[in-house]
Write a protein that holds these residues in place. Sequence first.
Motif, PDB file in Angstrom:
ATOM      1  N   ILE A  98     -66.558  21.673 -75.079  1.00  0.00           N
ATOM      2  CA  ILE A  98     -65.296  22.331 -74.727  1.00  0.00           C
ATOM      3  C   ILE A  98     -65.406  23.852 -74.670  1.00  0.00           C
ATOM      4  O   ILE A  98     -64.432  24.524 -74.348  1.00  0.00           O
ATOM      5  N   ARG A  99     -66.604  24.391 -74.945  1.00  0.00           N
ATOM      6  CA  ARG A  99     -66.813  25.825 -74.782  1.00  0.00           C
ATOM      7  C   ARG A  99     -67.273  26.161 -73.362  1.00  0.00           C
ATOM      8  O   ARG A  99     -67.492  27.331 -73.051  1.00  0.00           O
ATOM      9  N   ASP A 100     -67.373  25.139 -72.506  1.00  0.00           N
ATOM     10  CA  ASP A 100     -67.911  25.341 -71.164  1.00  0.00           C
ATOM     11  C   ASP A 100     -66.954  24.791 -70.106  1.00  0.00           C
ATOM     12  O   ASP A 100     -66.571  23.619 -70.150  1.00  0.00           O
ATOM     13  N   GLY A 118     -60.716  19.878 -83.400  1.00  0.00           N
ATOM     14  CA  GLY A 118     -60.392  20.927 -84.353  1.00  0.00           C
ATOM     15  C   GLY A 118     -61.514  21.034 -85.368  1.00  0.00           C
ATOM     16  O   GLY A 118     -62.331  20.119 -85.496  1.00  0.00           O
ATOM     17  N   VAL A 119     -61.579  22.145 -86.073  1.00  0.00           N
ATOM     18  CA  VAL A 119     -62.600  22.331 -87.104  1.00  0.00           C
ATOM     19  C   VAL A 119     -61.940  22.841 -88.375  1.00  0.00           C
ATOM     20  O   VAL A 119     -60.936  23.553 -88.327  1.00  0.00           O
ATOM     21  N   VAL A 171     -63.181  27.020 -80.759  1.00  0.00           N
ATOM     22  CA  VAL A 171     -62.752  25.630 -80.639  1.00  0.00           C
ATOM     23  C   VAL A 171     -61.239  25.507 -80.535  1.00  0.00           C
ATOM     24  O   VAL A 171     -60.711  24.875 -79.613  1.00  0.00           O
ATOM     25  N   GLN A 172     -60.518  26.096 -81.483  1.00  0.00           N
ATOM     26  CA  GLN A 172     -59.086  25.846 -81.588  1.00  0.00           C
ATOM     27  C   GLN A 172     -58.234  26.738 -80.700  1.00  0.00           C
ATOM     28  O   GLN A 172     -57.104  26.361 -80.366  1.00  0.00           O
ATOM     29  N   ALA A 173     -58.752  27.878 -80.305  1.00  0.00           N
ATOM     30  CA  ALA A 173     -58.005  28.763 -79.417  1.00  0.00           C
ATOM     31  C   ALA A 173     -58.549  28.682 -77.994  1.00  0.00           C
ATOM     32  O   ALA A 173     -57.894  28.174 -77.087  1.00  0.00           O
ATOM     33  N   ALA A 197     -55.095  28.633 -89.379  1.00  0.00           N
ATOM     34  CA  ALA A 197     -53.706  28.549 -88.939  1.00  0.00           C
ATOM     35  C   ALA A 197     -53.431  29.461 -87.750  1.00  0.00           C
ATOM     36  O   ALA A 197     -52.678  29.102 -86.834  1.00  0.00           O
ATOM     37  N   LYS A 198     -54.042  30.620 -87.753  1.00  0.00           N
ATOM     38  CA  LYS A 198     -53.823  31.582 -86.667  1.00  0.00           C
ATOM     39  C   LYS A 198     -54.353  31.044 -85.342  1.00  0.00           C
ATOM     40  O   LYS A 198     -53.678  31.094 -84.305  1.00  0.00           O
ATOM     41  N   THR A 199     -55.573  30.497 -85.350  1.00  0.00           N
ATOM     42  CA  THR A 199     -56.159  29.993 -84.105  1.00  0.00           C
ATOM     43  C   THR A 199     -55.470  28.710 -83.640  1.00  0.00           C
ATOM     44  O   THR A 199     -55.440  28.427 -82.439  1.00  0.00           O
ATOM     45  N   LYS A 200     -54.923  27.945 -84.560  1.00  0.00           N
ATOM     46  CA  LYS A 200     -54.126  26.787 -84.158  1.00  0.00           C
ATOM     47  C   LYS A 200     -52.915  27.245 -83.346  1.00  0.00           C
ATOM     48  O   LYS A 200     -52.564  26.638 -82.319  1.00  0.00           O
ATOM     49  N   ALA A 201     -52.264  28.305 -83.798  1.00  0.00           N
ATOM     50  CA  ALA A 201     -51.099  28.832 -83.092  1.00  0.00           C
ATOM     51  C   ALA A 201     -51.477  29.425 -81.737  1.00  0.00           C
ATOM     52  O   ALA A 201     -50.778  29.230 -80.738  1.00  0.00           O
ATOM     53  N   VAL A 202     -52.583  30.143 -81.690  1.00  0.00           N
ATOM     54  CA  VAL A 202     -53.049  30.713 -80.418  1.00  0.00           C
ATOM     55  C   VAL A 202     -53.361  29.591 -79.434  1.00  0.00           C
ATOM     56  O   VAL A 202     -53.043  29.672 -78.240  1.00  0.00           O
TER      57      VAL A 202
END
Length: 326
Positions: free
Chosen positions: A58-60, A79-80, A92-94, A129-134
Amino acid sequence: MSHLVTIFGGSGFVGRYIVRRLAKQGWRIRVAVRNTNEAMFVKPYGVVGQVEPVFCNIRDDASVAAVTEGADVVVNCVGVLDSIGKNTFAAVQAMGAERIARIAAQMGVARMVHVSAIGADADAPSEYAKTKAVGEAAVLAHMPDAVILRPSIIFGPEDEFFNRFAGMSRFGPVLPVVGADTKFQPVYVDDVAAAAEMAVLGKAAPGIYELGGPEQHSFRELMQLMLDIIRRRRLIINIPFWAARLMASAFGLLRAATLGLVKGPITKDQVINLAIDNVVAADAQGFDALGIKPTPMESILPDYLWRFRPSGQFDAIKESAKNLKA
């Protein structure tokens, strides 16, 4: 022709339950994972050829596009809990969530379901939590009609919460925890999958749903419940946050020095998260809006925690034997 869904992270804890449910609905399923060999166990969830593990990073962009092509719906379960190597929270999450949503929109995918987490907050002190929101914001920017699921801590046979602490309880009279008074609202994994299933089928209105079980408990209370089920007596000791931060920092340095070979029991980011209650907000829509009645822990935990009892599967037999009269 049956509908096609691509489930990113479909062999993970939550993903496999979504796969199982959608296979029963007759959907063709692509299980997009980094290691297809480790995901082969999902194939028997459907008939021959119905469920197929496919490689995806998912990074590509190209990798995501390849597994999204032709899909009617995409589900993101990736998620990680810790930033490891290139698989950082941001990557990963953002950025990963943004990439899936952007490519899904470009390819005309009808619906997207995104599994996030309670506590997602762009202003949170925690990177998790921050990257989940992003990630949520990015999904809605590209797929404004997406369904976002925010579960509390998830329990089930493959969980890394109750299983982990039940395993720890076998090695001494003390069970240490960080944030003993922090509140959680554990949710059964198949209930989360049921919510995702409704969203895939178009039976859930677009928006954010916070998913929690029928009860809220402190971390200490959850550990006591777990100990009662596995029939072990342990002293639950709360590690103060200041001590947990020092411990996490020390393990972080050791991890860096060993190039990741040695991993500590907790990270600084996890300590930050453990200081914040993880429960459904009073004004949030949740299972009620979906018509789902959440499953209580007591009806599920004994089914898989029995193996941590002193005599395992024979523990109940031994107890019954004690009541026999000569």
